[in-house]
Design an enzyme around this catalytic site. Structure first.
Site, PDB file in Angstrom:
ATOM      1  N   LYS A  79       0.973  -1.386  -0.319  1.00 40.77           N
ATOM      2  CA  LYS A  79      -0.224   0.064   0.046  1.00 40.77           C
ATOM      3  C   LYS A  79       1.221   0.865   0.097  1.00 40.77           C
ATOM      4  O   LYS A  79       2.377   1.395   0.701  1.00 40.77           O
ATOM      5  CB  LYS A  79      -0.415   0.138   1.566  1.00 40.77           C
ATOM      6  CG  LYS A  79      -1.714   0.837   1.108  1.00 40.77           C
ATOM      7  CD  LYS A  79      -2.462   0.979   2.719  1.00 40.77           C
ATOM      8  CE  LYS A  79      -3.281   1.940   2.729  1.00 40.77           C
ATOM      9  NZ  LYS A  79      -5.082   1.899   3.486  1.00 40.77           N
ATOM     10  N   SER A 154      -9.341   2.124   3.194  1.00 41.11           N
ATOM     11  CA  SER A 154      -9.127   2.984   2.116  1.00 41.11           C
ATOM     12  C   SER A 154      -8.156   2.291   1.880  1.00 41.11           C
ATOM     13  O   SER A 154      -7.686   2.290   0.165  1.00 41.11           O
ATOM     14  CB  SER A 154      -7.961   3.789   2.664  1.00 41.11           C
ATOM     15  OG  SER A 154      -7.219   3.130   3.530  1.00 41.11           O
ATOM     16  N   SER A 178      -9.534  -0.580   7.263  1.00 37.50           N
ATOM     17  CA  SER A 178      -9.047  -0.653   5.717  1.00 37.50           C
ATOM     18  C   SER A 178      -8.264  -1.569   4.933  1.00 37.50           C
ATOM     19  O   SER A 178      -8.185  -1.816   3.941  1.00 37.50           O
ATOM     20  CB  SER A 178      -8.007   0.804   5.996  1.00 37.50           C
ATOM     21  OG  SER A 178      -8.812   2.028   6.406  1.00 37.50           O
TER      22      SER A 178
END
Lengths: 506, 99
Positions: A79, A154, A178
């Site tokens: 990420k 997210s 997330s």
């Protein structure tokens, strides 16, 4: 042989048996990225050259019998909120566009030291603020199950990369769900470890007391393998726990035996009922029935303060975020925008113009909310009270875990909604996290395992398992059992039923 | 019902060092009011005797051995800066000509 369809554990075996090399694997995933990421948009940056160089080194080590870890040679995606030396890190924000950090996050360092080729950086809501990956400054990621729908947030990029077979493993971060919520809506496995169980050094902070990095994978065993690799004490992170944890891999292997005899499971009363999608609830109820058939004792458990978790979270998070994001001041790194029509702008004027141009709507909304919650006259009524609610939620967990070994709920109240559907209604968007937030407030670990496809729309739903702090092994035992029981019922993995992306229009 | 006015949002943005356009203020103010209304119940949930929890872990000072370890070079530390000069961050001036 399509290696991209295999789990990481299967790839480890294939590498060990000499059926494939790390270069061949890495090439297969890079080819898959080239083939489908135009539609999914899971990646913000792909590092083909770096990944292949790492893969070549891994193959050389294997030939010499000097492996660095069990996952040596298995590719991974990261990420874009974790710093990567020499690779761009944007956090999904224009304010960091083009920034190349001079150091690695501890999680990234561990991946490199373990010999995993890093395929690239995955898309995310800007500074991890969001539940849909629509708040990325670089455009949304699309759900591989239905390209018109959100992949969760997210960490939608990490989940979508794993779900669309562009990476066997990924790293996500979970501040209010997330990792788990994107896992649920993409049919993948996502784990939020115990707070402090995985180093937060080099994780660009959204809310320090809530953020936690963890695995995103296609199977529970793969998550256990990755969690063991990235976990452990880090002297560079003052919130890192020095306590040794039980083996997650062993727990996952025990769970795969589908025996839950002696395990007491609590169904959380407050995380079901009105407002929850019927198809999501039906899959949850089926999974609970399977747990009973495997020997688990299931009881209903009330956590009365969970209903206040969302309100507490949306005061604590913006408060911490408004402080954390003050460092983006246009002076030391990132974007610098000069205000229009000002001859010799002051540092403050440059900062204002830069932050207006560099931050998106959701980030501005939360910074202002946080500034409000921390301001004189409101601090006690909002931030102070939210911290007290945090105590009450921790007490709810304590009381529940005195009765049961794990708690379960659906991971998210609905399946993936359509892109754009909730963009103008932040409150509706925030409701997606209501089942996942309590664990972040209390620091307890959680896993989301695919629970099946909802009847209404044929989209994936997730089962969330929560355990006491430091008892992450329970997630893997129960999660692996549920996964094995469901796959036996379905006759295969849930992702085998995902629509084929190949040939779809970009 | 808690309400946040357009002027208050402008003031908060000022405190947070963000220039907001009129359109952004018109857009944000009502949204923030709705959010604040939904979280307002928090003020009535916990009684005075409930201690606040600021962190999931009971944090204590952590000390490391005081040893010299390699850090970033000046070049590395400045590598992400929008502008640098003579091994320093180059920033816009703070004081105007009259000062």
């Amino acid at each position: 042989m399509d290696w991209t369809r295999r789990s990481a554990a299967e790839l480890v075996e294939a590498l060990a048996a000499g059926e494939v090399t790390s270069v061949e694997l890495t090439t297969a995933f890079l080819d898959r990225i080239a083939e489908v990421d135009g539609q999914v948009r899971a990646f913000l940056h792909v590092d083909a050259e770096g990944a292949l160089a790492t893969a070549r080194a891994s193959d050389e080590r294997r030939a010499a019998g000097e492996l660095l870890s069990d996952l040596d040679g298995v590719p991974i995606a990261v990420k874009d909120v974790l710093t990567t030396a020499g690779l761009p890190t944007t956090c999904g924000s224009k304010i960091l566009e083009g920034w190349i950090p001079p150091y690695d996050a501890t999680v990234v360092r561990k991946l490199k030291e373990a010999g995993l080729p890093i395929l690239g950086k995955t898309n995310m809501d800007e500074f991890a603020m969001g539940s849909s990956t629509e708040h990325s400054a670089y455009g949304p990621t699309h759900n591989p199950w239905d390209l018109e729908r959100i992949p969760g947030g997210s960490g939608g990029g990490s989940a979508a990369a794993v779900a669309s077979f562009q990476a066997p493993l990924a790293i996500g971060t979970d501040t209010g769900g997330s990792i788990r919520q994107p896992g649920a809506v993409t049919g993948t496995v996502g784990v939020k470890p115990t707070y402090g169980g995985v180093s937060r050094y080099g994780l660009v902070a959204l809310a320090n007391s809530l953020d936690q990095a963890g695995p995103v994978t296609r199977t529970v065993l793969d998550s256990a393998l990755l969690h063991e690799l990235i976990g452990g004490h880090d002297p560079l992170d003052s919130t890192s726990i020095p306590t040794e944890m039980p083996s997650f891999v062993e727990a996952a292997r025990v769970g795969a035996g589908k025996d839950l005899t002696g395990v007491k499971v609590g169904v959380i009363t407050e995380l079901r009922g009105e407002g929850w999608q019927p198809g999501v609830m039906a899959r949850f109820d089926e999974a609970v029935e399977l747990m009973v058939s495997a020997g688990a004792e299931v009881v209903e458990v009330s956590c009365p303060n969970f209903v206040h978790a969302m309100a507490a979270y949306y005061l604590i998070l913006p408060a911490e975020a408004s402080s954390n994001l003050a460092k983006f001041d246009a002076m030391r790194f990132g974007l610098r925008v000069l205000p229009e029509g000002v001859d010799a702008p002051s540092a403050e004027e440059v900062m204002r113009a830069t932050r207006d141009a560099g931050f998106g709507d959701e980030v501005k909304r939360r910074i202002i909310l946080g500034t409000y919650a921390l301001s004189s006259g409101y601090y006690d009524a909002y931030y102070g009270q939210a911290q007290k609610v945090r105590t009450l939620i921790a007490r709810d967990f304590e009381a529940a875990f005195a009765e049961v070994d794990v708690l379960v709920s659906p991971t998210a109240p609905t399946t993936a909604f359509k892109l754009g559907e909730k963009l103008d209604d932040p409150l509706a968007m925030y409701l997606n996290d209501l089942a996942t937030i309590p664990a972040n407030l209390a620091g307890t670990p959680g896993i989301s395992v695919p629970s099946g496809l909802a009847d209404e729309d044929g989209l994936p739903a997730g089962l969330q398992v929560l355990a006491p702090a430091l008892a992450d092994d329970r997630l893997y035992r129960v999660g692996a059992a549920v996964e094995a029981l469901l796959e036996e019922k379905w006759g295969g993995a849930i992702l085998d039923r995902a629509p084929e992306l190949k040939g779809a229009s970009a | 019902m808690p309400e946040i006015t357009r002027d208050e949002v402008a003031h908060l943005a000022d405190l947070a060092r963000i220039d907001l356009s009129d359109a952004e203020l018109d857009h944000l103010a009502p949204q923030l009011s709705v959010i604040l209304e939904s979280v307002a119940s928090i003020s009535e949930v916990a009684s005075a005797d409930v201690p606040p929890t600021s962190h999931a872990l009971p944090l204590t000072n952590v000390f490391r051995e005081d040893v010299v370890v390699p850090g970033l070079t000046a070049e590395q530390a400045l590598s992400g800066a929008p502008a640098s000069e003579q091994q320093r961050f180059s920033v816009p001036r703070i004081l105007g000509d009259e000062q």
